[in-house]
Design a protein around this motif. Structure first.
Motif, mmCIF file in Angstrom:
data_model
loop_
_atom_site.group_PDB
_atom_site.id
_atom_site.type_symbol
_atom_site.label_atom_id
_atom_site.label_comp_id
_atom_site.label_asym_id
_atom_site.label_seq_id
_atom_site.Cartn_x
_atom_site.Cartn_y
_atom_site.Cartn_z
ATOM 1 N N CYS A 137 -1.058 -62.104 35.015
ATOM 2 C CA CYS A 137 -2.071 -62.914 35.668
ATOM 3 C C CYS A 137 -1.601 -64.358 35.741
ATOM 4 O O CYS A 137 -0.865 -64.831 34.865
ATOM 5 N N TRP A 138 -2.009 -65.029 36.793
ATOM 6 C CA TRP A 138 -1.820 -66.477 36.915
ATOM 7 C C TRP A 138 -3.202 -67.126 36.991
ATOM 8 O O TRP A 138 -4.169 -66.513 37.434
ATOM 9 N N ILE A 139 -3.240 -68.393 36.559
ATOM 10 C CA ILE A 139 -4.475 -69.154 36.648
ATOM 11 C C ILE A 139 -4.168 -70.462 37.380
ATOM 12 O O ILE A 139 -3.136 -71.066 37.141
ATOM 13 N N ALA A 140 -5.047 -70.839 38.284
ATOM 14 C CA ALA A 140 -4.879 -72.108 38.994
ATOM 15 C C ALA A 140 -6.203 -72.846 38.971
ATOM 16 O O ALA A 140 -7.263 -72.237 39.153
ATOM 17 N N GLY A 141 -6.159 -74.149 38.718
ATOM 18 C CA GLY A 141 -7.395 -74.920 38.656
ATOM 19 C C GLY A 141 -7.214 -76.310 39.230
ATOM 20 O O GLY A 141 -6.112 -76.869 39.204
ATOM 21 N N VAL A 142 -8.314 -76.861 39.731
ATOM 22 C CA VAL A 142 -8.311 -78.188 40.330
ATOM 23 C C VAL A 142 -9.250 -79.095 39.541
ATOM 24 O O VAL A 142 -10.431 -78.766 39.365
ATOM 25 N N SER A 143 -8.721 -80.219 39.028
ATOM 26 C CA SER A 143 -9.503 -81.224 38.310
ATOM 27 C C SER A 143 -10.213 -80.599 37.097
ATOM 28 O O SER A 143 -9.553 -80.099 36.186
ATOM 29 N N PHE A 144 -11.536 -80.578 37.069
ATOM 30 C CA PHE A 144 -12.289 -79.911 35.996
ATOM 31 C C PHE A 144 -11.822 -78.464 35.832
ATOM 32 O O PHE A 144 -11.670 -77.963 34.714
ATOM 33 N N GLU A 202 0.595 -65.500 32.562
ATOM 34 C CA GLU A 202 2.012 -65.852 32.427
ATOM 35 C C GLU A 202 2.414 -67.081 33.236
ATOM 36 O O GLU A 202 3.546 -67.550 33.137
ATOM 37 N N GLY A 203 1.500 -67.612 34.034
ATOM 38 C CA GLY A 203 1.831 -68.802 34.803
ATOM 39 C C GLY A 203 0.581 -69.569 35.175
ATOM 40 O O GLY A 203 -0.517 -69.003 35.220
ATOM 41 N N PHE A 204 0.741 -70.876 35.421
ATOM 42 C CA PHE A 204 -0.423 -71.678 35.791
ATOM 43 C C PHE A 204 -0.041 -72.764 36.783
ATOM 44 O O PHE A 204 1.112 -73.204 36.850
ATOM 45 N N ILE A 205 -1.041 -73.170 37.550
ATOM 46 C CA ILE A 205 -0.954 -74.341 38.428
ATOM 47 C C ILE A 205 -2.146 -75.220 38.073
ATOM 48 O O ILE A 205 -3.292 -74.783 38.208
ATOM 49 N N SER A 206 -1.891 -76.436 37.601
ATOM 50 C CA SER A 206 -2.982 -77.354 37.251
ATOM 51 C C SER A 206 -2.889 -78.575 38.155
ATOM 52 O O SER A 206 -1.909 -79.325 38.090
ATOM 53 N N ILE A 207 -3.887 -78.765 38.984
ATOM 54 C CA ILE A 207 -3.879 -79.849 39.956
ATOM 55 C C ILE A 207 -4.895 -80.921 39.573
ATOM 56 O O ILE A 207 -6.056 -80.608 39.316
ATOM 57 N N ALA A 208 -4.422 -82.178 39.501
ATOM 58 C CA ALA A 208 -5.283 -83.321 39.173
ATOM 59 C C ALA A 208 -6.034 -83.105 37.857
ATOM 60 O O ALA A 208 -7.228 -83.375 37.750
ATOM 61 N N ALA A 209 -5.311 -82.604 36.846
ATOM 62 C CA ALA A 209 -5.918 -82.377 35.526
ATOM 63 C C ALA A 209 -6.402 -83.705 34.949
ATOM 64 O O ALA A 209 -5.681 -84.701 34.957
ATOM 65 N N MET A 210 -7.631 -83.711 34.451
ATOM 66 C CA MET A 210 -8.246 -84.952 33.980
ATOM 67 C C MET A 210 -7.951 -85.187 32.498
ATOM 68 O O MET A 210 -8.833 -85.120 31.641
ATOM 69 N N ALA A 211 -6.685 -85.487 32.228
ATOM 70 C CA ALA A 211 -6.250 -85.642 30.839
ATOM 71 C C ALA A 211 -6.819 -86.902 30.190
ATOM 72 O O ALA A 211 -6.800 -87.034 28.970
ATOM 73 N N ASN A 251 -4.597 -89.363 46.485
ATOM 74 C CA ASN A 251 -5.616 -89.719 45.504
ATOM 75 C C ASN A 251 -6.049 -88.463 44.741
ATOM 76 O O ASN A 251 -5.433 -87.404 44.860
ATOM 77 N N HIS A 252 -7.123 -88.581 43.964
ATOM 78 C CA HIS A 252 -7.566 -87.456 43.125
ATOM 79 C C HIS A 252 -7.954 -86.238 43.957
ATOM 80 O O HIS A 252 -7.815 -85.101 43.508
ATOM 81 N N PHE A 253 -8.408 -86.489 45.175
ATOM 82 C CA PHE A 253 -8.896 -85.399 46.032
ATOM 83 C C PHE A 253 -7.855 -84.951 47.064
ATOM 84 O O PHE A 253 -8.118 -84.079 47.871
ATOM 85 N N PHE A 254 -6.685 -85.600 47.030
ATOM 86 C CA PHE A 254 -5.595 -85.310 47.973
ATOM 87 C C PHE A 254 -6.067 -85.446 49.421
ATOM 88 O O PHE A 254 -5.662 -84.678 50.289
#
Length: 220
Positions: free
Chosen positions: A102-109, A125-134, A189-192
């Motif tokens: 499985c892959w997980i992808a998330g945007v911001s929150f 086994e893989g992820f895409i994290s976009i605009a992670a709010m660290a 920007n944060h919202f691309f």
């Protein structure tokens, strides 16, 4: 792309699901931005991520967190939303019992929720994290991060500045056998806004590198 309804911890969850044509295909779950700031499963980036996986032969699910659209319940500051994401993965796995990965992808929150799910589910086994709010959420639980993946940020992100994510990534990078990559989309920007195409070029390039170049046969 069928509309689906499945049961979550707070009641009904509304989603969109694209099943793979071949048995044993991997699963991808895509998580949307913050529910209280207009985030839904129809977010433009979420929609593009959904098809990036579908075009590579994945069974893909995107859904609305509790209290969004036709999903029941109310916003729960992350805890309930993590339970929703776990329920979504359970549902996708029940629909695809032969799937091994499985892959997980998330945007911001959604990126924050996705990374927490990653820590709890060894099959991811893989992820895409976009605009992670660290800068707003604690990512220290990624020690060690169990899977390789990609963080993408906009160079002009004022909501979640790049420097905060870089400090998280640098801590994670030292873990043995795990490769965390970080890409910055210039001028985004944060919202691309106006930069979604550039963002997806980066994401697709990463997926092609990890999975092999997508072809029409993968989705067929």
């Amino acid at each position: 792309m069928p509309e689906v309804i499945f049961t979550g911890p707070a009641g009904r969850i509304e989603g969109r699901y694209q099943p793979a044509k071949r048995k044993g295909a991997p699963i991808a779950i895509v998580l949307h931005p913050h529910p209280q700031f207009g985030g839904t499963m129809n977010n433009q980036i979420v929609y593009n991520l959904f098809y990036a996986f579908a075009n590579r032969g994945f069974s893909v699910l995107r859904f609305n967190f509790r209290g969004v659209g036709r999903s029941q319940g109310a916003f729960d500051h992350g805890q309930g939303e993590l339970s929703d994401a776990a329920a979504a993965l359970d549902w996708a796995q029940a629909m695809n019992p032969e799937a091994r990965t499985c892959w997980i992808a998330g945007v911001s929150f959604g990126a924050w929720i996705g990374m927490q799910l990653l820590m709890r589910r060894p099959e991811i086994e893989g992820f895409i994290s976009i605009a992670a709010m660290a800068n707003r959420y604690d990512f220290s639980f990624l020690a060690p991060c169990p899977s390789s993946g990609l963080f993408v940020h906009g160079s002009q992100d004022r909501v979640a500045p790049v420097k905060d994510v870089v400090s998280v990534i640098e801590k994670v990078k030292t873990q043995k056998g795990i490769q965390i990559e970080h890409a910055v989309v210039d001028g985004a920007n944060h919202f691309f806004d106006g930069k979604v195409e550039d963002l997806m070029e980066t994401v697709n390039g990463y997926l092609d590198k990890r999975l092999g170049v997508a072809t029409a046969e993968d989705a067929a």
